[in-house]
Design a protein around this motif. Structure first.
Motif, mmCIF file in Angstrom:
data_model
loop_
_atom_site.group_PDB
_atom_site.id
_atom_site.type_symbol
_atom_site.label_atom_id
_atom_site.label_comp_id
_atom_site.label_asym_id
_atom_site.label_seq_id
_atom_site.Cartn_x
_atom_site.Cartn_y
_atom_site.Cartn_z
ATOM 1 N N LEU A 3 0.839 -1.208 0.000
ATOM 2 C CA LEU A 3 0.000 0.000 0.000
ATOM 3 C C LEU A 3 0.869 1.252 0.000
ATOM 4 O O LEU A 3 0.621 2.204 -0.748
ATOM 5 N N LEU A 4 1.902 1.201 0.827
ATOM 6 C CA LEU A 4 2.795 2.348 0.948
ATOM 7 C C LEU A 4 3.518 2.629 -0.373
ATOM 8 O O LEU A 4 3.582 3.765 -0.846
ATOM 9 N N LEU A 5 4.023 1.561 -0.990
ATOM 10 C CA LEU A 5 4.778 1.748 -2.240
ATOM 11 C C LEU A 5 3.874 2.236 -3.371
ATOM 12 O O LEU A 5 4.265 3.090 -4.168
ATOM 13 N N ASP A 6 2.660 1.695 -3.427
ATOM 14 C CA ASP A 6 1.702 2.130 -4.452
ATOM 15 C C ASP A 6 1.440 3.633 -4.277
ATOM 16 O O ASP A 6 1.481 4.408 -5.245
ATOM 17 N N ARG A 7 1.216 4.043 -3.033
ATOM 18 C CA ARG A 7 0.908 5.453 -2.769
ATOM 19 C C ARG A 7 2.098 6.354 -3.112
ATOM 20 O O ARG A 7 1.944 7.363 -3.803
ATOM 21 N N ILE A 8 3.291 5.951 -2.646
ATOM 22 C CA ILE A 8 4.482 6.787 -2.889
ATOM 23 C C ILE A 8 4.733 6.954 -4.392
ATOM 24 O O ILE A 8 4.980 8.040 -4.893
ATOM 25 N N ARG A 9 4.604 5.833 -5.129
ATOM 26 C CA ARG A 9 4.846 5.913 -6.575
ATOM 27 C C ARG A 9 3.802 6.769 -7.274
ATOM 28 O O ARG A 9 4.100 7.520 -8.195
#
Ligand code: GDP
Ligand code: IMO
Ligand code: MG
Length: 434
Positions: free
Chosen positions: A129-135
């Motif tokens: 979730l974090l990586l999807d959001r950051i990207r």
């Protein structure tokens, strides 16, 4: 008599298996109304199986008890005899699942007993979730739903993913989780300058999920074997749409799974013989949410009117959907990918009140739809007079205004597909069978 001769009953049984199940797939960029369609057809089925995607899906079902938006749970479950299967090809977010379950338990307190979750599903983890959001928040975003779908499928194919079945081997789960988190923390801190995640907290949270999920976790093949024995019928519920398919969609503006009929075979580990009827769902116009090419997009008053009348806002993220004209070439392309010949046309009522109806029948600078050229295609439109009547109470094709009938015939002619159902409202009953 030849003792090795295969008895005739065998062939009869095979043929029966081949024809009784139905698969429902989207033929545009998602949100075609698959939720409405699956719920409408579900009364004739005993199992509803999702086979790909995850909580990026938002399938809306409107019945007299209210409006339900399903993300992970198969949407045929409003029918109280239905068993819902979340197949191994899906990516499963336990947090979203329990929220969705809680809402549905108000409708049916025993719904949990009818939900089966494959132990083969990969889980969405907090770092996905974090990586999807950051990207998405960087300049490389494509407009995802930020549900962690891409990062979870990446880990699956990199063979470092964690599956629901792994939760029941806590030692293995802990070891893999720690290894994953130390790698993701490196990425988060060094590349994205973000805070690291704590493995202890995540471990405890997921072990708690393991207990709460345990009564629902299955090997879906046992469920299908049982269904076959009892002569039960399965409806396969596709998510997203063909143009969002990871292989054949408008890459890279796609989701991270296959969204076409073939995906059901691998996403449930079933024989092609189990797929009988292939039903494509398409709106009477086109919408898309997120970035990427959309040849018939209309950003003028027509598109705005479609958005307003069709309430075109994402069921998962609430984002306004981009709207435009029906594109016959796109649908022809999608139908070919899935071997679809029969159509459930949706949201036809939304077109009422448009001065003029237009559908794209081809492109001036290309032959067929080609995703590699999708951002350059110049649609060629066929125009027709519009209709003003409210058609939402219509239940018979013959009762439609003649301009509306012409529009359907035009779509059939341009797509070479057969429209078998027309949805004229969000409610289950607002449906015409042809
Ligand atoms: P899905 O993702 O393919 O299941 O579609 P969504 O649920 O995301 O979006 C379709 C929206 O249109 C939902 O709000 C449905 O309730 C609504 N809908 C479905 N069919 C019709 C229809 O025929 N007419 C109207 N007006 N709304 C419809
Ligand atoms: P249903 O099942 C419409 C779109 C996103 C984005 C792209 C990638 O309700 O039809 P993702 O989060 O999957 O990595 O996002 O795909 N998208 C959808 N658009 N309907 C959906 O599902 C979608 N699921 C993903 O908007 O453009
Ligand atoms: Mg949707």
């Amino acid at each position: 008599m030849d003792p090795y001769r295969i008895p005739l009953e065998f062939y009869v049984k095979e043929t029966r298996i081949m024809t009784k199940n139905t698969i429902v797939v989207g033929l545009q960029w998602g949100d075609e109304g698959k939720g409405k369609v699956v719920d409408y057809l579900a009364r004739d089925f005993q199992l509803d199986a999702r086979f790909q995607g995850g909580s990026n899906a938002g399938h809306t079902v409107q019945v007299k008890d209210g409006k339900f938006v399903f993300h992970l749970i198969p949407c045929g479950l409003l029918h109280k005899n239905m068993i819902g299967v979340i197949g191994g090809g899906c990516v499963f977010d336990p947090d979203v699942f329990f929220h969705e379950l809680e809402a549905l338990e108000k409708y049916d307190p025993a719904i949990k007993e009818r939900i089966k979750i494959s132990k083969f599903c990969h889980m969405i983890m907090p770092y996905h979730l974090l990586l999807d959001r950051i990207r998405e928040e960087s300049k490389h975003g494509i407009g995802t739903t930020k549900r962690g779908i891409g990062p979870a499928y990446e880990d699956k194919y990199a063979r470092v993913g964690l599956r629901i079945g792994d939760l029941y081997n806590p030692e293995y789960f802990e070891k893999k989780l720690r290894a994953n988190i130390s790698r993701k923390n490196l990425l988060l801190m060094e590349i994205y300058h973000a805070e690291p995640l704590s493995d202890g907290e995540i471990y405890a949270r997921y072990i708690n999920y393991a207990e709460r999920l345990s009564s629902m976790v299955v090997d879906e093949h046992d469920i299908f074997a049982e269904a076959e024995k009892n002569d039960q019928k399965i409806i396969f519920e596709g998510a997203q749409g063909a143009l969002l398919d990871i292989n054949y969609g408008t890459y890279p503006y796609v989701t991270s799974s296959n969204t076409i009929v073939g995906s059901a075979l691998t996403g449930l580990g079933i024989s092609p013989l189990l797929i009988g009827r292939k039903l494509g769902v398409m709106k009477a116009y086109t919408t898309r949410v997120g970035q990427g090419p959309f040849p018939t997009e209309d950003e003028t008053a027509v598109g705005k009117k479609l958005r307003k009348t069709g309430n075109e806002y994402g069921a998962t993220t609430g984002r306004p959907r981009r709207c435009g004209y029906f594109d016959a070439s796109v649908v022809k392309y999608s139908a070919r990918l899935s071997g679809v010949k029969e159509i459930f046309l949706t949201k036809f009522d939304v077109l009422s009140g448009q001065e003029e109806l237009k559908i794209a029948v081809g492109y001036s600078n290309a032959g067929d739809f080609d995703p590699f050229l999708a951002d350059q295609l110049q649609p060629v439109y066929e125009k027709m007079p519009g209709f003003k009547e409210d058609i939402s109470d219509c239940r018979d094709f013959q009762d439609l205004p003649s301009a509306a009938k012409d529009y359907v015939r035009m779509i059939e002619y341009a797509t070479k597909l057969s429209v078998r159902y027309i949805s004229v409202g969000a409610d289950r009953e607002a449906t015409i069978e042809i």
